[in-house]
Scaffold this motif. Structure first.
Motif, PDB file in Angstrom:
ATOM      1  N   VAL A 346      -2.484  24.129  -5.097  1.00 25.35           N
ATOM      2  CA  VAL A 346      -3.231  23.912  -6.269  1.00 25.35           C
ATOM      3  C   VAL A 346      -3.366  25.435  -6.932  1.00 25.35           C
ATOM      4  O   VAL A 346      -3.193  25.645  -8.184  1.00 25.35           O
ATOM      5  N   ALA A 347      -3.664  26.247  -6.139  1.00 23.14           N
ATOM      6  CA  ALA A 347      -3.620  27.905  -6.366  1.00 23.14           C
ATOM      7  C   ALA A 347      -2.399  28.264  -7.001  1.00 23.14           C
ATOM      8  O   ALA A 347      -2.198  29.047  -7.893  1.00 23.14           O
ATOM      9  N   ARG A 348      -1.151  27.641  -6.225  1.00 23.61           N
ATOM     10  CA  ARG A 348       0.155  28.060  -6.522  1.00 23.61           C
ATOM     11  C   ARG A 348       0.463  27.574  -8.003  1.00 23.61           C
ATOM     12  O   ARG A 348       0.856  28.340  -8.793  1.00 23.61           O
ATOM     13  N   LEU A 349      -0.023  26.307  -8.362  1.00 21.49           N
ATOM     14  CA  LEU A 349       0.077  25.997  -9.809  1.00 21.49           C
ATOM     15  C   LEU A 349      -0.484  26.746 -10.830  1.00 21.49           C
ATOM     16  O   LEU A 349      -0.028  27.057 -11.570  1.00 21.49           O
ATOM     17  N   ALA A 350      -1.880  27.046 -10.278  1.00 21.88           N
ATOM     18  CA  ALA A 350      -2.576  27.955 -11.152  1.00 21.88           C
ATOM     19  C   ALA A 350      -1.787  29.432 -11.380  1.00 21.88           C
ATOM     20  O   ALA A 350      -1.771  29.939 -12.592  1.00 21.88           O
ATOM     21  N   GLY A 351      -1.198  29.907 -10.517  1.00 21.57           N
ATOM     22  CA  GLY A 351      -0.483  31.067 -10.462  1.00 21.57           C
ATOM     23  C   GLY A 351       0.815  30.922 -11.407  1.00 21.57           C
ATOM     24  O   GLY A 351       1.143  32.034 -11.972  1.00 21.57           O
ATOM     25  N   ASP A 352       1.269  29.854 -11.335  1.00 24.93           N
ATOM     26  CA  ASP A 352       2.280  29.493 -12.143  1.00 24.93           C
ATOM     27  C   ASP A 352       2.133  29.477 -13.644  1.00 24.93           C
ATOM     28  O   ASP A 352       2.831  30.040 -14.592  1.00 24.93           O
ATOM     29  N   LEU A 353       0.890  28.987 -13.896  1.00 26.07           N
ATOM     30  CA  LEU A 353       0.358  29.113 -15.174  1.00 26.07           C
ATOM     31  C   LEU A 353       0.206  30.410 -15.935  1.00 26.07           C
ATOM     32  O   LEU A 353       0.740  30.884 -16.703  1.00 26.07           O
ATOM     33  N   VAL A 354      -0.380  31.304 -14.894  1.00 27.37           N
ATOM     34  CA  VAL A 354      -0.780  32.737 -15.375  1.00 27.37           C
ATOM     35  C   VAL A 354       0.411  33.535 -15.380  1.00 27.37           C
ATOM     36  O   VAL A 354       0.832  34.357 -16.332  1.00 27.37           O
ATOM     37  N   SER A 355       1.528  32.950 -14.500  1.00 30.71           N
ATOM     38  CA  SER A 355       2.744  33.401 -14.730  1.00 30.71           C
ATOM     39  C   SER A 355       3.692  33.295 -16.046  1.00 30.71           C
ATOM     40  O   SER A 355       4.815  33.645 -16.153  1.00 30.71           O
ATOM     41  N   GLY A 356       3.001  32.390 -16.763  1.00 27.65           N
ATOM     42  CA  GLY A 356       3.824  31.924 -18.098  1.00 27.65           C
ATOM     43  C   GLY A 356       4.206  30.462 -18.207  1.00 27.65           C
ATOM     44  O   GLY A 356       4.791  30.022 -19.490  1.00 27.65           O
ATOM     45  N   TRP A 358       2.641  27.951 -19.283  1.00 23.81           N
ATOM     46  CA  TRP A 358       1.387  27.344 -19.994  1.00 23.81           C
ATOM     47  C   TRP A 358       1.589  25.866 -20.111  1.00 23.81           C
ATOM     48  O   TRP A 358       0.730  25.288 -20.383  1.00 23.81           O
ATOM     49  N   ALA A 359       2.710  25.253 -20.505  1.00 22.74           N
ATOM     50  CA  ALA A 359       2.909  23.971 -20.666  1.00 22.74           C
ATOM     51  C   ALA A 359       2.349  23.112 -19.604  1.00 22.74           C
ATOM     52  O   ALA A 359       2.412  21.965 -19.761  1.00 22.74           O
ATOM     53  N   SER A 360       2.075  23.605 -18.266  1.00 24.62           N
ATOM     54  CA  SER A 360       1.588  23.114 -17.290  1.00 24.62           C
ATOM     55  C   SER A 360       0.186  22.621 -17.291  1.00 24.62           C
ATOM     56  O   SER A 360      -0.350  22.203 -16.352  1.00 24.62           O
ATOM     57  N   ALA A 361      -0.287  23.137 -18.509  1.00 22.76           N
ATOM     58  CA  ALA A 361      -1.835  22.799 -18.281  1.00 22.76           C
ATOM     59  C   ALA A 361      -2.260  21.392 -18.330  1.00 22.76           C
ATOM     60  O   ALA A 361      -3.112  20.965 -17.521  1.00 22.76           O
ATOM     61  N   ARG A 464       2.162  21.085 -31.210  1.00 24.97           N
ATOM     62  CA  ARG A 464       2.974  22.027 -31.748  1.00 24.97           C
ATOM     63  C   ARG A 464       3.505  23.129 -30.532  1.00 24.97           C
ATOM     64  O   ARG A 464       3.831  24.295 -30.410  1.00 24.97           O
ATOM     65  N   SER A 465       3.556  22.250 -29.318  1.00 23.02           N
ATOM     66  CA  SER A 465       3.802  22.871 -27.950  1.00 23.02           C
ATOM     67  C   SER A 465       3.022  24.180 -27.666  1.00 23.02           C
ATOM     68  O   SER A 465       3.368  25.071 -27.084  1.00 23.02           O
ATOM     69  N   GLU A 466       1.483  23.987 -27.807  1.00 29.76           N
ATOM     70  CA  GLU A 466       0.744  25.099 -27.545  1.00 29.76           C
ATOM     71  C   GLU A 466      -0.424  24.377 -26.673  1.00 29.76           C
ATOM     72  O   GLU A 466      -0.781  23.393 -27.082  1.00 29.76           O
ATOM     73  N   TYR A 467      -0.917  25.060 -25.536  1.00 28.84           N
ATOM     74  CA  TYR A 467      -1.646  24.641 -24.582  1.00 28.84           C
ATOM     75  C   TYR A 467      -2.644  25.809 -24.256  1.00 28.84           C
ATOM     76  O   TYR A 467      -2.511  26.429 -23.437  1.00 28.84           O
ATOM     77  N   PRO A 468      -3.554  25.910 -25.333  1.00 26.92           N
ATOM     78  CA  PRO A 468      -4.506  27.012 -25.028  1.00 26.92           C
ATOM     79  C   PRO A 468      -5.498  26.635 -24.033  1.00 26.92           C
ATOM     80  O   PRO A 468      -6.023  27.639 -23.218  1.00 26.92           O
ATOM     81  N   VAL A 469      -5.988  25.554 -23.759  1.00 24.50           N
ATOM     82  CA  VAL A 469      -7.041  25.203 -22.623  1.00 24.50           C
ATOM     83  C   VAL A 469      -6.330  24.522 -21.349  1.00 24.50           C
ATOM     84  O   VAL A 469      -5.610  23.572 -21.374  1.00 24.50           O
ATOM     85  N   ASN A 470      -6.662  25.206 -20.279  1.00 25.42           N
ATOM     86  CA  ASN A 470      -6.157  24.699 -18.915  1.00 25.42           C
ATOM     87  C   ASN A 470      -7.156  24.601 -17.883  1.00 25.42           C
ATOM     88  O   ASN A 470      -7.075  24.401 -16.703  1.00 25.42           O
ATOM     89  N   GLY A 471      -8.384  24.876 -18.506  1.00 23.61           N
ATOM     90  CA  GLY A 471      -9.570  24.876 -17.703  1.00 23.61           C
ATOM     91  C   GLY A 471     -10.399  23.490 -18.128  1.00 23.61           C
ATOM     92  O   GLY A 471      -9.743  22.133 -18.026  1.00 23.61           O
ATOM     93  N   GLN A 472     -11.723  23.537 -18.165  1.00 19.17           N
ATOM     94  CA  GLN A 472     -12.590  22.470 -18.503  1.00 19.17           C
ATOM     95  C   GLN A 472     -13.775  22.775 -19.553  1.00 19.17           C
ATOM     96  O   GLN A 472     -13.993  23.778 -19.911  1.00 19.17           O
ATOM     97  N   VAL A 473     -14.005  21.508 -20.190  1.00 20.86           N
ATOM     98  CA  VAL A 473     -15.237  21.466 -21.015  1.00 20.86           C
ATOM     99  C   VAL A 473     -16.423  21.501 -20.097  1.00 20.86           C
ATOM    100  O   VAL A 473     -16.489  20.823 -19.231  1.00 20.86           O
ATOM    101  N   GLU A 474     -17.462  22.086 -20.269  1.00 22.79           N
ATOM    102  CA  GLU A 474     -18.697  21.968 -19.405  1.00 22.79           C
ATOM    103  C   GLU A 474     -19.702  21.742 -20.476  1.00 22.79           C
ATOM    104  O   GLU A 474     -19.976  22.514 -21.463  1.00 22.79           O
ATOM    105  N   ILE A 475     -20.724  20.454 -20.269  1.00 21.36           N
ATOM    106  CA  ILE A 475     -21.754  20.545 -20.992  1.00 21.36           C
ATOM    107  C   ILE A 475     -22.937  20.063 -20.496  1.00 21.36           C
ATOM    108  O   ILE A 475     -23.032  19.512 -19.321  1.00 21.36           O
ATOM    109  N   ARG A 476     -23.847  20.994 -20.674  1.00 20.46           N
ATOM    110  CA  ARG A 476     -25.202  21.078 -20.087  1.00 20.46           C
ATOM    111  C   ARG A 476     -26.229  20.666 -21.204  1.00 20.46           C
ATOM    112  O   ARG A 476     -26.088  20.997 -22.306  1.00 20.46           O
ATOM    113  N   VAL A 477     -27.586  20.353 -20.605  1.00 21.10           N
ATOM    114  CA  VAL A 477     -28.633  19.880 -21.574  1.00 21.10           C
ATOM    115  C   VAL A 477     -29.992  20.493 -21.167  1.00 21.10           C
ATOM    116  O   VAL A 477     -30.153  20.566 -19.877  1.00 21.10           O
TER     117      VAL A 477
END
Length: 610
Positions: A346-356, A358-361, A464-477
């Motif tokens: 999983v860390a290696r996949l994150a490294g792939d994202l950082v290496s460019g 981004w469409a793997s989001a 548009r082949s843009e993937y700006p979010v590869n993390g998560q939404v966090e909602i607290r109250v």
């Protein structure tokens, strides 16, 4: 892209650094080396006239996500509050500024700005080395107590110290590696409102940690003496409400916080509630499992919604004195090892994202969700039914390791052991942050409006082949600041807290916190964040007041955070002026009066708090 020039001296570029830390399970985030005066790499001599006996050196400043990096700046580690004062008075006479630094677990440039050069006449005070003392200051017949703590202590240490005496807080930030001073400066918070029928015991409240303060000691200007002095300010005294959440525009050396009798919590995880159901619009059919319903039932909930997935990871905490038979007892914090240190594939996949890549989001989001589901519930069905791309990451070895670790969807223990669950080893992402203040009855309206917008916006970018979010939404109250919680008659709420109530709207009693996380440097991310920010700021002003979360990202242009002048000079101060009463302008005036020479400031804060 060329490597960062700092690679030549053995340092890592941000891109290489993030990839390397991801490959190690998100664990290691290095600072460039400490340089002491007189060494071969030191600048030519320490600043002249510094008080004798200080532990002084040069060190680069780097924040949590690596987005703020500086040259090696002069830094010292004061051993006592008096040494803090000596440095501040030296800086005043020498024409320097002083910035307190804690554990650098923040995103906003409230300490120093990205790219600050070594020649800048600023000295950083590392409070975490020595200013960490704690004592129980007093115990009350109602079961509450006060704890005196120096501001360099970690939040983890404070909660452990209080817990050892049988005390705790209702809610706290998930990371334990925050300094107490840093947490108070930004009004740090957890997630909690009263469950239906719940009455808090003395010392417990539902706002920020700053609202628990009964007194504090700060560095302030004394015009009669012509120098800076240490001044202790009680919660009901003038100026305290401005210092409680000061954004780094002051320097607090010690605080006294009221805490209540500790409670045991049961933390349950749900991964089978679709986002369409959890964030359904108000008026959904009976039996719909909505976020508002979970909040009513337990008072404490957090939704983590991985990008491009349809089922969030929902956590709830319920006050539960005795361990339920189905729950796993825990004796320490940080009980989600699968997120503390990502499995190597999983860390290696994150490294792939950082290496460019981004469409793997979408793949990364799916992997993160399934990783959590297997680790928490032991259910591997969805992995077996997924495609080969997922199975290439969540391999048989990974699944076996997760299953052998034991299930963690139902945990029970002392409050601090359930409230703290983010280690420094967690994958380091950037984040925006906002508090939407509404009536409790409008909680579901907020999350449904946001979820619909976010889902649509993410799809528009992907088209548009843009993937700006590869993390998560966090909602607290959370609840809003109720100064009576601190137990000091005449106390006022922190003036610059995002949770300060509106005087004209006593019916507004709830804050919905919305953060979106993604890896730093993801293409189109600032533009996406700007779209979200503009949407939130445009919510129905009769139903919602939107304030920024000070520690996170805000004021976005299409290319950068903390840069939109209309938000910085308009929307932000206006959100704290809304409803009248003491607020933005009074806080700015008080902080300016307590430091008229701007020794405890920075260009960014001077512009923000003008």
């Amino acid at each position: 892209m060329a490597d960062d020039p700092s690679d030549q001296d053995g340092a890592l570029s941000r891109r290489r650094l993030l990839a390397s830390s991801a490959a190690a399970g998100g664990a290691v985030w290095l600072l460039r080396g400490l340089v002491r005066p007189g060494s071969a790499h030191a600048a030519p001599g320490a600043p002249p006239g510094l008080p004798a006996g200080l532990d002084v050196y040069q060190r680069a400043y780097e924040n949590w996500a690596g987005e703020i990096r500086t040259d090696e700046l002069w830094t010292c580690a004061p051993r006592t509050p008096q040494e803090v004062l000596d440095v501040v008075n030296w800086a005043y006479g020498a024409g320097w500024t002083v910035r307190a630094q804690g554990r650098r677990h923040g995103w906003a440039p409230l300490t120093v700005a990205d790219g600050t050069p070594a020649a800048t006449r600023v000295i950083l005070l590392d409070t975490t080395a020595y200013l960490t003392a704690m004592t129980v200051d007093g115990q009350a017949a109602d079961g509450s107590a006060t704890v005196r703590v120096q501001t360099g202590a970690s939040l983890e240490s404070l909660l452990a110290f209080a817990g050892a005496g049988g005390y705790g807080v209702t809610a706290a930030p998930a990371p334990g590696d925050l300094s107490v001073g840093g947490a108070l400066a930004v009004g740090a918070h957890g997630t909690a409102v009263p469950a239906v029928g719940e009455t808090p015991s003395p010392g417990h409240g539902y706002g920020s940690l700053s609202n628990l303060v009964t007194e504090l000691t700060a560095v302030v200007w004394d015009g009669g003496a012509g120098r800076y002095v240490l001044r202790t300010v009680g919660r009901a005294e003038p100026d305290c409400d401005a210092l409680l959440t000061h954004l780094g525009r002051s320097l607090v050396t010690e605080a006294v916080l009221r805490v209540g009798a500790d409670v045991n919590l049961r933390c349950r995880s749900y991964l089978d509630v679709p986002a369409a159901e959890l964030f359904a619009a108000p008026g959904a059919p009976a039996g719909t499992r909505t976020l508002a319903g979970f909040v009513d039932g337990t008072g404490r909930a957090e939704a983590i919604w991985f990008a491009f997935t349809d089922k969030p990871w929902l956590k709830t905490w319920a006050v539960t004195p005795d361990r339920p038979l189905a729950a796993r007892a825990v004796s320490g914090p940080y009980n989600y090892p699968f997120s503390d240190s990502l499995p190597e594939p999983v860390a290696r996949l994150a490294g792939d994202l950082v290496s460019g890549a981004w469409a793997s989001a979408p793949l990364f989001g799916q992997v993160q969700y399934l990783l959590a589901k297997v680790a928490l519930t032991g259910d591997i069905t969805d992995v077996l039914l997924s495609g080969t791309l997922v199975q290439d990451v969540l391999t048989g070895d990974v699944l076996t390791h997760l299953l052998l670790d034991g299930l963690r969807s139902d945990l029970w223990g002392a409050s601090r052991n359930l409230l703290e669950y983010v280690r420094p080893t967690t994958l380091r992402e950037t984040a925006n942050g906002y508090a939407v203040l509404v009536r409790r009855a409008d909680l579901q309206w907020v999350v449904s409006r946001f979820a619909d917008f976010y889902r649509t916006l993410l799809a528009q970018y992907a088209a548009r082949s843009e993937y700006p979010v590869n993390g998560q939404v966090e909602i607290r109250v959370t609840g809003l600041e109720d100064p009576s919680v601190c137990g000091v008659p005449g106390a006022r709420p922190p003036l610059l807290s995002a949770l300060r109530p509106r005087p004209d709207r006593p019916d507004v009693d709830t804050a919905v916190w919305i953060d979106i996380l993604s890896l730093p440097a993801t293409p189109a991310l600032p533009r996406f964040y700007r779209d979200v920010e503009q949407f939130l700021l445009g919510l129905d002003g009769e139903r919602a007041t939107v304030r920024v979360e000070w520690s996170k990202g805000w004021a976005y242009t299409d290319t950068a955070a903390w840069s939109d002048q209309d938000v910085l000079t308009g929307a932000i101060p206006d959100s704290h002026r809304a409803g009248g009463g003491p607020g933005w302008d009074e806080a700015v005036a008080v902080l300016g009066r307590l430091d008229p020479h701007h020794v405890l400031s920075s260009p960014f804060l001077d512009a923000l708090l003008s």
